[in-house]
Design a protein around this motif. Structure first.
Motif: not given
Length: 129
Positions: A85-92, A100-105, A113-123
């Motif tokens: 469930d991508i939506d609940s994952s983004i909320v978490h 998180c970036e906007p969800v794309r198809i 899918f969506t993208f986010f970064n770890d603390p060092d900017g790793l996508p």
């Protein structure tokens, strides 16, 4: 034939080991299986598992250079994790201050899918199954 079976692990170097350990374990849900301080290298190494499967070696080294992320550089582009469930994952993630970036198809699979970064900017990517 080489005989590759699967990816054994992914190695990640963190600029701030405790911050990255918190991110991967407490926010993303990895389990710390083992941890060692290597005095001769002034370096930590943590073995992280996802759902019981060894997956990431998290390292620290003194003064690592920043990772080139933008513009994208050659080499490993990102890590992708499947979720139900991508939506609940983004909320978490956003409750923990992770943007998180906007969800794309995906145009090939029609999966979200969506993208986010770890603390060092790793996508990092979340990919809904």
């Amino acid at each position: 034939m080489l005989g590759l079976k699967q990816v054994h692990h992914i190695a990640i170097i963190a600029s701030d080991y405790p911050t990255s350990k918190h991110f991967y374990c407490d926010i993303l849900g990895f389990t710390l299986q083992a941890e060692a301080y290597r005095e001769e290298r002034d370096s930590w190494k943590g073995d992280l598992a996802l759902n019981g499967q060894y997956a990431i070696e998290l390292f620290s080294f003194p003064f690592p250079p920043a990772r080139p992320s933008r513009p994208e550089a050659c080499g490993l582009r990102h890590l992708a994790f499947s979720v139900n469930d991508i939506d609940s994952s983004i909320v978490h993630l956003e409750k923990h201050g992770v943007k998180c970036e906007p969800v794309r198809i995906d145009p090939f699979t029609n999966k979200r899918f969506t993208f986010f970064n770890d603390p060092d900017g790793l996508p990092l990517e979340l990919y809904q199954q």
